[in-house]
Scaffold this motif. Structure first.
Motif, PDB file in Angstrom:
ATOM      1  N   VAL A  96      53.505  46.628 116.616  1.00  0.00           N
ATOM      2  CA  VAL A  96      54.592  47.107 116.410  1.00  0.00           C
ATOM      3  C   VAL A  96      54.453  48.799 115.867  1.00  0.00           C
ATOM      4  O   VAL A  96      55.271  49.754 116.293  1.00  0.00           O
ATOM      5  CB  VAL A  96      55.726  46.587 114.906  1.00  0.00           C
ATOM      6  CG1 VAL A  96      56.273  47.359 114.795  1.00  0.00           C
ATOM      7  CG2 VAL A  96      55.684  44.952 115.382  1.00  0.00           C
ATOM      8  N   MET A  97      52.623  48.793 115.591  1.00  0.00           N
ATOM      9  CA  MET A  97      52.800  50.068 115.386  1.00  0.00           C
ATOM     10  C   MET A  97      52.010  51.056 116.190  1.00  0.00           C
ATOM     11  O   MET A  97      51.549  52.231 116.019  1.00  0.00           O
ATOM     12  CB  MET A  97      51.418  49.630 113.854  1.00  0.00           C
ATOM     13  CG  MET A  97      51.768  48.965 112.717  1.00  0.00           C
ATOM     14  SD  MET A  97      50.094  49.320 111.849  1.00  0.00           S
ATOM     15  CE  MET A  97      48.974  48.299 111.865  1.00  0.00           C
ATOM     16  N   VAL A  98      52.257  50.557 117.190  1.00  0.00           N
ATOM     17  CA  VAL A  98      51.350  51.097 118.348  1.00  0.00           C
ATOM     18  C   VAL A  98      51.932  52.614 118.854  1.00  0.00           C
ATOM     19  O   VAL A  98      51.193  53.751 118.277  1.00  0.00           O
ATOM     20  CB  VAL A  98      52.209  50.199 119.913  1.00  0.00           C
ATOM     21  CG1 VAL A  98      52.280  51.441 121.039  1.00  0.00           C
ATOM     22  CG2 VAL A  98      50.975  49.252 119.720  1.00  0.00           C
ATOM     23  N   VAL A  99      53.359  52.660 118.772  1.00  0.00           N
ATOM     24  CA  VAL A  99      54.003  54.414 119.029  1.00  0.00           C
ATOM     25  C   VAL A  99      53.504  55.383 117.995  1.00  0.00           C
ATOM     26  O   VAL A  99      53.086  56.046 117.685  1.00  0.00           O
ATOM     27  CB  VAL A  99      55.431  53.834 119.071  1.00  0.00           C
ATOM     28  CG1 VAL A  99      55.908  55.223 119.219  1.00  0.00           C
ATOM     29  CG2 VAL A  99      56.019  53.596 120.739  1.00  0.00           C
ATOM     30  N   PRO A 100      54.114  54.462 116.524  1.00  0.00           N
ATOM     31  CA  PRO A 100      54.171  55.677 115.231  1.00  0.00           C
ATOM     32  C   PRO A 100      52.608  55.849 115.114  1.00  0.00           C
ATOM     33  O   PRO A 100      51.684  57.042 114.863  1.00  0.00           O
ATOM     34  CB  PRO A 100      54.241  54.697 114.528  1.00  0.00           C
ATOM     35  CG  PRO A 100      55.382  53.679 114.563  1.00  0.00           C
ATOM     36  CD  PRO A 100      55.362  53.285 116.446  1.00  0.00           C
ATOM     37  N   LYS A 107      48.423  55.978 108.079  1.00  0.00           N
ATOM     38  CA  LYS A 107      48.045  54.594 108.195  1.00  0.00           C
ATOM     39  C   LYS A 107      48.688  53.633 107.253  1.00  0.00           C
ATOM     40  O   LYS A 107      50.073  52.961 107.892  1.00  0.00           O
ATOM     41  CB  LYS A 107      46.918  54.078 108.127  1.00  0.00           C
ATOM     42  CG  LYS A 107      46.666  52.814 107.731  1.00  0.00           C
ATOM     43  CD  LYS A 107      44.704  51.982 107.999  1.00  0.00           C
ATOM     44  CE  LYS A 107      44.921  50.351 108.261  1.00  0.00           C
ATOM     45  NZ  LYS A 107      43.369  49.819 107.520  1.00  0.00           N
ATOM     46  N   GLU A 108      48.897  53.986 106.392  1.00  0.00           N
ATOM     47  CA  GLU A 108      50.354  53.520 105.073  1.00  0.00           C
ATOM     48  C   GLU A 108      51.496  53.292 106.216  1.00  0.00           C
ATOM     49  O   GLU A 108      51.903  52.586 105.666  1.00  0.00           O
ATOM     50  CB  GLU A 108      49.537  53.911 103.876  1.00  0.00           C
ATOM     51  CG  GLU A 108      48.916  54.063 103.448  1.00  0.00           C
ATOM     52  CD  GLU A 108      47.435  54.707 103.653  1.00  0.00           C
ATOM     53  OE1 GLU A 108      47.774  55.725 104.933  1.00  0.00           O
ATOM     54  OE2 GLU A 108      46.229  55.144 103.616  1.00  0.00           O
ATOM     55  N   LYS A 109      51.702  54.654 106.184  1.00  0.00           N
ATOM     56  CA  LYS A 109      53.395  55.343 106.527  1.00  0.00           C
ATOM     57  C   LYS A 109      53.727  54.241 107.768  1.00  0.00           C
ATOM     58  O   LYS A 109      54.447  53.534 107.869  1.00  0.00           O
ATOM     59  CB  LYS A 109      53.321  55.979 107.424  1.00  0.00           C
ATOM     60  CG  LYS A 109      54.667  56.883 107.249  1.00  0.00           C
ATOM     61  CD  LYS A 109      54.742  57.998 108.050  1.00  0.00           C
ATOM     62  CE  LYS A 109      56.191  58.334 108.238  1.00  0.00           C
ATOM     63  NZ  LYS A 109      56.715  59.565 109.052  1.00  0.00           N
ATOM     64  N   ARG A 110      52.595  53.591 109.128  1.00  0.00           N
ATOM     65  CA  ARG A 110      52.902  53.579 109.996  1.00  0.00           C
ATOM     66  C   ARG A 110      52.591  51.775 109.644  1.00  0.00           C
ATOM     67  O   ARG A 110      53.528  51.105 110.344  1.00  0.00           O
ATOM     68  CB  ARG A 110      52.671  53.074 111.213  1.00  0.00           C
ATOM     69  CG  ARG A 110      50.468  53.329 110.901  1.00  0.00           C
ATOM     70  CD  ARG A 110      50.042  53.642 112.183  1.00  0.00           C
ATOM     71  NE  ARG A 110      48.843  53.067 112.349  1.00  0.00           N
ATOM     72  CZ  ARG A 110      47.421  54.652 111.853  1.00  0.00           C
ATOM     73  NH1 ARG A 110      47.537  55.106 112.003  1.00  0.00           N
ATOM     74  NH2 ARG A 110      46.441  53.580 111.912  1.00  0.00           N
ATOM     75  N   GLU A 111      51.651  51.139 108.860  1.00  0.00           N
ATOM     76  CA  GLU A 111      51.810  49.964 108.007  1.00  0.00           C
ATOM     77  C   GLU A 111      52.897  49.644 107.558  1.00  0.00           C
ATOM     78  O   GLU A 111      54.152  48.554 107.734  1.00  0.00           O
ATOM     79  CB  GLU A 111      50.691  49.275 107.623  1.00  0.00           C
ATOM     80  CG  GLU A 111      49.262  49.699 108.419  1.00  0.00           C
ATOM     81  CD  GLU A 111      48.283  48.946 107.211  1.00  0.00           C
ATOM     82  OE1 GLU A 111      49.169  48.740 106.337  1.00  0.00           O
ATOM     83  OE2 GLU A 111      47.165  49.260 107.739  1.00  0.00           O
ATOM     84  N   ALA A 112      53.437  50.121 106.934  1.00  0.00           N
ATOM     85  CA  ALA A 112      55.276  49.813 105.214  1.00  0.00           C
ATOM     86  C   ALA A 112      56.158  49.665 106.680  1.00  0.00           C
ATOM     87  O   ALA A 112      57.125  48.601 107.114  1.00  0.00           O
ATOM     88  CB  ALA A 112      55.208  50.816 105.359  1.00  0.00           C
ATOM     89  N   ARG A 113      56.356  50.876 107.648  1.00  0.00           N
ATOM     90  CA  ARG A 113      57.028  50.929 108.587  1.00  0.00           C
ATOM     91  C   ARG A 113      57.091  49.580 109.518  1.00  0.00           C
ATOM     92  O   ARG A 113      57.785  48.731 110.002  1.00  0.00           O
ATOM     93  CB  ARG A 113      57.197  51.971 109.960  1.00  0.00           C
ATOM     94  CG  ARG A 113      58.755  51.877 110.545  1.00  0.00           C
ATOM     95  CD  ARG A 113      59.334  52.637 110.254  1.00  0.00           C
ATOM     96  NE  ARG A 113      60.492  52.693 110.795  1.00  0.00           N
ATOM     97  CZ  ARG A 113      61.831  52.806 110.953  1.00  0.00           C
ATOM     98  NH1 ARG A 113      62.682  52.748 109.736  1.00  0.00           N
ATOM     99  NH2 ARG A 113      62.593  52.686 112.105  1.00  0.00           N
ATOM    100  N   ALA A 114      56.200  48.829 109.982  1.00  0.00           N
ATOM    101  CA  ALA A 114      55.802  47.821 110.912  1.00  0.00           C
ATOM    102  C   ALA A 114      56.117  46.918 110.130  1.00  0.00           C
ATOM    103  O   ALA A 114      57.239  45.906 110.428  1.00  0.00           O
ATOM    104  CB  ALA A 114      54.627  47.975 111.742  1.00  0.00           C
ATOM    105  N   LYS A 115      56.049  46.803 109.001  1.00  0.00           N
ATOM    106  CA  LYS A 115      56.522  45.805 108.213  1.00  0.00           C
ATOM    107  C   LYS A 115      57.977  45.817 108.214  1.00  0.00           C
ATOM    108  O   LYS A 115      58.313  43.952 107.921  1.00  0.00           O
ATOM    109  CB  LYS A 115      55.764  45.501 107.251  1.00  0.00           C
ATOM    110  CG  LYS A 115      54.257  45.012 107.354  1.00  0.00           C
ATOM    111  CD  LYS A 115      53.047  45.377 105.427  1.00  0.00           C
ATOM    112  CE  LYS A 115      52.357  44.322 105.404  1.00  0.00           C
ATOM    113  NZ  LYS A 115      51.484  45.379 104.468  1.00  0.00           N
TER     114      LYS A 115
END
Length: 314
Positions: A96-100, A107-115
């Protein structure tokens, strides 16, 4: 907004697209519908430049996509295909984090967005984030694909038969969930399917294609009520009546209860098609309508349903 202006695609002497012109308004869900080989997937892929037109222009917003870098263009769009295309060596969260990640998000932003996106598509992050694609059912994998497409919050979603590889009950659930998401997010969506029922259920407008050309481009109700060409009429077939009923809300057809209390009822939230099918299955001519608590609040008659379809025909 997506706009196609006289888009042609030739492969040698074969014309896959024969001058397609149509517009998808911002926030609208448009289905490209038609038989195999009609050009719907080819047209979809001209939007993100996976296929370059031989002639014509494709606009996203007011920008001609030919003037945009293809890689950057694709990173700014959500893209979901039937085979899903999850990376098998990556966890669900990593997929899910591939494009971000490619866009350089921290990292923190893309992990939060993916979740957040996993939760949005009905996959509890604590349960699914660490799993791998091989550990998912078909329906779960499709949800991950949709979460990945939404992760960078793209304004445009391109969906190519996204639910075609799952069993019918799962497909229906995914359609319902996607409609709920779309009602909240209002993305501009181009959705490819060969399934007429799916197109009628989910679309704001349907573009029915044949031989690389547009046969009819209308809201589902108009397409079903007034087919413009013999091909459209043949493609819709004898299911037109039931499909029209599926687009008619039951609310406007409900009558007050009388002294007769019907033995079979249906929820107030049901469609006219569901009421019609229940009446046929039960052999009755009158059906009760119940509220969320199961209390009878009205009734609907077979004659009323048939009259509603006749009015639409007129």
């Amino acid at each position: 907004m997506i706009r196609f202006e006289n888009v042609v695609k030739r492969y040698g002497d074969f014309e896959a697209l024969g001058g397609v012109s149509l517009e998808v308004a911002q926030g609208q869900l448009v289905t490209l519908l038609g038989p195999s080989g009609c050009g719907k997937t080819t047209l979809l892929r001209t939007v993100n430049r996976l296929i370059e037109p031989t002639e014509g222009t494709v606009f996203v917003g007011n920008r001609d996509v030919r003037g945009l870098d293809g890689v950057e263009l694709r990173r700014g769009m959500g893209y979901v295909i039937q085979s899903i295309g999850l990376f098998p060596h990556m966890s669900v969260l990593e997929n899910v984090m591939v494009v971000p990640r490619l866009l350089g998000w921290k990292k923190e932003k893309r992990e939060a967005r993916a979740k957040e996106m996993l939760a949005l598509v009905g996959l509890e992050p604590q349960t699914f984030a660490g799993r791998y694609p091989r550990e998912l059912s078909g329906g779960q994998a499709q949800r991950v694909g949709l979460a990945r497409a939404l992760a960078a919050d793209p304004p445009v979603l391109l969906l190519d038969e996204p639910f075609g590889a799952v069993d019918p009950p799962t497909r229906e659930r995914l359609q319902d969930e996607f409609l709920k998401l779309q009602s909240e997010l209002r993305k501009t969506v181009l959705f490819v399917t060969h399934d007429l029922e799916e197109a009628v259920k989910i679309s704001d407008r349907i573009c029915l294609m044949n031989g690389g050309r547009v046969e009819q481009y209308d809201p589902p109700e108009v397409l079903l009520r007034r087919p413009k060409t013999p091909f459209v009429q043949s493609f819709l077939g004898p299911s037109r009546t039931l499909l029209r009923l599926s687009r008619i809300p039951l609310g406007g057809l409900i009558e007050p209860l009388d002294s007769h209390r019907p033995s079979v009822s249906i929820p107030h939230s049901a469609s006219a098609r569901e009421a019609f099918s229940t009446l046929l299955a039960s052999g009755l001519r009158t059906l009760g309508v119940s509220d969320a608590t199961g209390r009878l609040v009205g009734l609907v008659r077979l004659e009323t349903l048939l009259a509603a379809v006749s009015e639409e025909e007129a």
